[in-house]
Design an enzyme around this catalytic site. Sequence first.
Site, PDB file in Angstrom:
ATOM      1  N   HIS A  94       0.825  -1.225   0.000  1.00  0.00           N
ATOM      2  CA  HIS A  94       0.000   0.000   0.000  1.00  0.00           C
ATOM      3  C   HIS A  94       0.854   1.268   0.000  1.00  0.00           C
ATOM      4  CE1 HIS A  94      -3.688  -2.191   0.573  1.00  0.00           C
ATOM      5  NE2 HIS A  94      -3.349  -2.651   1.761  1.00  0.00           N
ATOM      6  N   HIS A 122      -6.363  -7.064  -0.288  1.00  0.00           N
ATOM      7  CA  HIS A 122      -6.594  -5.631  -0.502  1.00  0.00           C
ATOM      8  C   HIS A 122      -5.872  -5.165  -1.766  1.00  0.00           C
ATOM      9  CE1 HIS A 122      -6.815  -6.369   3.961  1.00  0.00           C
ATOM     10  NE2 HIS A 122      -8.039  -5.981   3.655  1.00  0.00           N
TER      11      HIS A 122
END
Length: 372
Positions: free
Chosen positions: A142, A181
């Site tokens: 991320h 994710h």
Amino acid sequence: MATGFFHDERTLWHFGAIHTGNIPAGGWVQPSNGNFMAEAPDPKRRIVSLLEVSGVMAKLDRRGAEPADDEALRRVHPRDYLDRFAAMSAGGGGSVGPDGSFGPGGYDIARLSTGLAVAAVEAVLTGALDNAYAMTRPPGHHCLPDQGYGFCLLANGAIAVEAAIARHQLSRVAILDWDVHHGNGTEAIFRDRPDVLTISLHQDNCYPINSGAASERGSGRGEGYNLNVPLLPGGGDQAYLNALDLIVAPALRRYRPELIVIASGVDANALDPLARMLAHSETFRAMMARAKALADELCGGRLVAIHEGGYSEVYVPFCAHALIEELAGVRSAVADPVLEFVRAQQPGDAMRALQRRLLVEQAETLDFAARA
Ligand code: ZN
């Protein structure tokens, strides 16, 4: 020749923000007993423990690594980000972005985590190892160049890939991100480039919110070299294996990478508090089998898995253990204690048909001939 396992106990001493379950404590959220962190060391430590008690660790080439150096970090992160992070770390901790908290020494631990990824990729590219698993913590996918994000403080995988490109003059590297994710950081870093193909499989609109739509396919010279495969919540085993067969395999065959790097989150597991995807240990074993076969077919078996998320203390170890067994080509006596329970919860025919149709449609959009 062997499968490498890159790990350092110090990465498990990284301290993030205090959570109750998966929600930051404070306001109306009462702190839990024991200062529980959402991105806690326990699931990762238990992977290492299970590998040891199962006997699998003895069959791996266990290695450590030096912290990633400035030259490696600077290929992805600007100087002012690294300076800010280092200063906060020396001052006892802080935060470098959304869900980007860390405690004392966090910068040094993050550099060590990145160093494990860099060393794993390097050892496979030099031929010292057949393939490798880097047990990184904090995770990386991320993280943006100038901002930490989602428990990720340095972009481990991207930094390792950049180091590989610089040292070995690679022109085509594929990053397959099966963390549940969206790999928004990796996407942002390589969005404009054709020399790194990024493919993210993720629960549709889970984290970050409004990120990772199938229509996001890279930009500029990188148009078409960034693929997003959002999956319906609850899709389970079939969703992942169909995504690999219908999208990932044809994408990799078309690209013909010289190296495949997996952003190996195991948070698609059915018991994970941070997602709702119903995968089980045999899902991860089968995913790794497919990735390994593709690496054998396309790039001489050069495959490196870099750990990302995974937050179920009880189930992460069994899922990671299965995929590491598969990577190393070994089996132990370890049995998944909840496999039957999770298999019984897989989606029914209507849901499976819908998910498959969506994947076939995406494959058609990408001009992949959908196979039966
Ligand atoms: Zn994740």
